[in-house]
Design a protein around this motif. Sequence first.
Motif, short mmCIF file in Angstrom:
data_model
loop_
_atom_site.label_atom_id
_atom_site.label_comp_id
_atom_site.label_asym_id
_atom_site.label_seq_id
_atom_site.Cartn_x
_atom_site.Cartn_y
_atom_site.Cartn_z
N VAL A 9 0.84 -1.21 0.00
CA VAL A 9 0.00 0.00 0.00
C VAL A 9 0.86 1.24 0.00
CG1 VAL A 9 -1.62 1.32 1.39
CG2 VAL A 9 -1.99 -1.12 1.04
N LEU A 10 1.92 1.25 0.82
CA LEU A 10 2.81 2.41 0.87
C LEU A 10 3.48 2.67 -0.48
CD1 LEU A 10 4.48 1.93 4.37
CD2 LEU A 10 2.86 3.72 3.69
N LEU A 11 3.92 1.58 -1.13
CA LEU A 11 4.54 1.74 -2.45
C LEU A 11 3.54 2.32 -3.46
CD1 LEU A 11 6.71 -1.51 -2.72
CD2 LEU A 11 7.53 0.84 -2.48
N ALA A 12 2.31 1.83 -3.41
CA ALA A 12 1.29 2.34 -4.34
C ALA A 12 1.02 3.80 -4.11
CB ALA A 12 0.00 1.52 -4.19
N LEU A 13 0.90 4.19 -2.83
CA LEU A 13 0.66 5.59 -2.52
C LEU A 13 1.84 6.45 -2.93
CD1 LEU A 13 -0.99 5.27 1.01
CD2 LEU A 13 -2.10 5.96 -1.13
N SER A 14 3.07 5.94 -2.72
CA SER A 14 4.28 6.67 -3.10
C SER A 14 4.32 6.90 -4.60
CB SER A 14 5.52 5.92 -2.64
OG SER A 14 6.68 6.58 -3.08
N ALA A 15 3.99 5.82 -5.37
CA ALA A 15 4.00 5.94 -6.83
C ALA A 15 2.94 6.93 -7.29
CB ALA A 15 3.75 4.57 -7.47
N ALA A 16 1.76 6.86 -6.68
CA ALA A 16 0.69 7.80 -7.05
C ALA A 16 1.11 9.23 -6.75
CB ALA A 16 -0.60 7.45 -6.32
N GLY A 17 1.81 9.41 -5.59
CA GLY A 17 2.27 10.76 -5.24
C GLY A 17 3.30 11.27 -6.22
N ALA A 18 4.23 10.36 -6.67
CA ALA A 18 5.25 10.77 -7.63
C ALA A 18 4.62 11.17 -8.95
CB ALA A 18 6.26 9.64 -7.84
N LEU A 19 3.62 10.40 -9.39
CA LEU A 19 2.96 10.72 -10.66
C LEU A 19 2.23 12.05 -10.57
CD1 LEU A 19 1.54 7.22 -11.65
CD2 LEU A 19 3.39 8.48 -12.80
N SER A 20 1.51 12.24 -9.45
CA SER A 20 0.76 13.49 -9.33
C SER A 20 1.69 14.67 -9.20
CB SER A 20 -0.17 13.42 -8.13
OG SER A 20 0.60 13.29 -6.94
N HIS A 21 2.89 14.49 -8.61
CA HIS A 21 3.85 15.59 -8.48
C HIS A 21 4.45 15.95 -9.83
CE1 HIS A 21 6.81 18.16 -6.62
NE2 HIS A 21 7.74 17.56 -7.33
N GLY A 22 4.69 14.97 -10.68
CA GLY A 22 5.33 15.25 -11.98
C GLY A 22 4.38 15.90 -12.95
N ALA A 23 3.08 15.59 -12.91
CA ALA A 23 2.13 16.15 -13.88
C ALA A 23 1.66 17.50 -13.39
CB ALA A 23 0.93 15.20 -14.03
N GLN A 24 1.70 18.50 -14.28
CA GLN A 24 1.24 19.84 -13.94
C GLN A 24 -0.27 19.91 -14.11
OE1 GLN A 24 2.97 22.32 -12.70
NE2 GLN A 24 4.86 21.12 -12.71
N PRO A 25 -0.99 20.27 -13.06
CA PRO A 25 -2.45 20.38 -13.20
C PRO A 25 -2.81 21.54 -14.11
CG PRO A 25 -1.72 21.27 -11.09
CD PRO A 25 -0.52 20.65 -11.72
N PRO A 26 -3.87 21.40 -14.87
CA PRO A 26 -4.25 22.49 -15.76
C PRO A 26 -4.65 23.73 -14.97
CG PRO A 26 -5.99 20.83 -15.65
CD PRO A 26 -4.80 20.27 -14.92
N ALA A 27 -4.34 24.89 -15.54
CA ALA A 27 -4.67 26.15 -14.87
C ALA A 27 -6.18 26.33 -14.85
CB ALA A 27 -4.02 27.31 -15.59
N SER A 28 -6.68 26.88 -13.75
CA SER A 28 -8.12 27.10 -13.63
C SER A 28 -8.54 28.30 -14.48
CB SER A 28 -8.47 27.36 -12.16
OG SER A 28 -7.94 28.62 -11.76
N PRO A 29 -9.84 28.37 -14.85
CA PRO A 29 -10.31 29.54 -15.61
C PRO A 29 -10.05 30.85 -14.89
CG PRO A 29 -11.95 27.78 -15.64
CD PRO A 29 -10.89 27.36 -14.69
N VAL A 30 -10.13 30.84 -13.56
CA VAL A 30 -9.87 32.06 -12.79
C VAL A 30 -8.42 32.49 -12.95
CG1 VAL A 30 -9.77 33.05 -10.47
CG2 VAL A 30 -11.72 31.64 -11.15
N ALA A 31 -7.48 31.54 -12.81
CA ALA A 31 -6.06 31.87 -12.95
C ALA A 31 -5.74 32.36 -14.36
CB ALA A 31 -5.21 30.65 -12.60
N LEU A 32 -6.31 31.69 -15.38
CA LEU A 32 -6.10 32.13 -16.76
C LEU A 32 -6.65 33.54 -16.96
CD1 LEU A 32 -7.00 28.88 -18.72
CD2 LEU A 32 -4.73 29.88 -18.45
N GLY A 33 -7.85 33.79 -16.45
CA GLY A 33 -8.46 35.12 -16.60
C GLY A 33 -7.64 36.20 -15.90
N GLU A 34 -7.14 35.90 -14.71
CA GLU A 34 -6.32 36.87 -13.98
C GLU A 34 -5.03 37.18 -14.74
OE1 GLU A 34 -5.89 34.98 -10.25
OE2 GLU A 34 -7.71 35.88 -9.37
N GLY A 35 -4.43 36.15 -15.36
CA GLY A 35 -3.21 36.37 -16.15
C GLY A 35 -3.48 37.24 -17.36
#
Length: 376
Positions: A9-35
Amino acid sequence: MFRWRRIAVLLALSAAGALSHGAQPPASPVALGEGRLAAIQGEIRGLEAQLASLGQAAESIEGEIARLGLEVRLQERRVAEAGVAVGLAEARAQEAERRLGELEARLLATRETLRRNLRSLYRLGRYGYLRLLLSAQAGSDPLAAVRLARYLARRDDAEIDRYETLRSGVLAERDRLRRERDERAAWRKREEERRAALSELRGEQSRLLARAERERLSLASRAVELAAEAARLTQLFSDLSGEVAPLAGTPMQSFRGTLEKPAAGEVAIGFGPRPDPRYGTRVPHNGIEIATRPGSEVRVVYPGKVLFAAPFRGLGPTVIVLHPGKMFSLYAGLEGVRVGKGDMVPIGQTLGAATDRLYFEIRLDNRPVDPLGWLR
């Protein structure tokens, strides 16, 4: 077995954490609008600075066109700012609505939990927790009943705190949603006003460009007319010089730089072709123009013979005098002429009355020369 399952379980959670850390989440409409809004507001500040630096330099029609072009661009960016701000306010309102929905759902769930707890407590009677303690069986450990009562009291207290926190959050989100909607309405109104101002500026720009084009064509036509006028005048001098013999007497060249001005006043326009600063058209100008007082006397600068005393096309009433040394002087733009063709005139003789501007030429062998080099 349990240990290996924990490691897996720990290895699975670690792998999931590594994957989520490497992928950049898409910017929200609010952040895009503010930019986008920040970028447009930066452009607006730059255009405002350019417009301020232009200042009063925009006195000519070209300066007006440049200034108006900047104002149109500035207003376009202000319209864009309003449009992005409307979209940003809508995105923020949607985000607030989403958070409000989540909080209301959690509030409803917490309310139901409290209701269940209250119903259970109600069944125990007015002194529910005390009865719970007293209901412990004789001989059993009373601490278990105490711990249970404490647990239930803490649980109910935590649920009540959670309920109050969620209720406060719901009220705050509702206020935020109202503000976002008010801001969106204000930006929509501002956008409509800015679009109307932009339309007016574009109309003014079109009118100004049309005026500039008319002036350009008018100046081009005037340049052609002046060139034709200069050619006619040169032809007139040629015709006049061929009709009469040279005059006897001291050549006018002997008094170069000592002659009096033909009329009192300051030189308004000097000798030589005048390039138009707007369109680059070169307008011929073979004499000087003196700003004169209307009605003042115009006098001949050197003795000679009047060869022409009549209106000339483009110049008005004109006098041309032949001087010894094959020199000519011309006086144009007069209010009236007081001499006639063939008159011999001494130095200082009045030729006519001035208007507000006297045009004066000196020619040597029908070649225009700068009169200022001959006057004192």
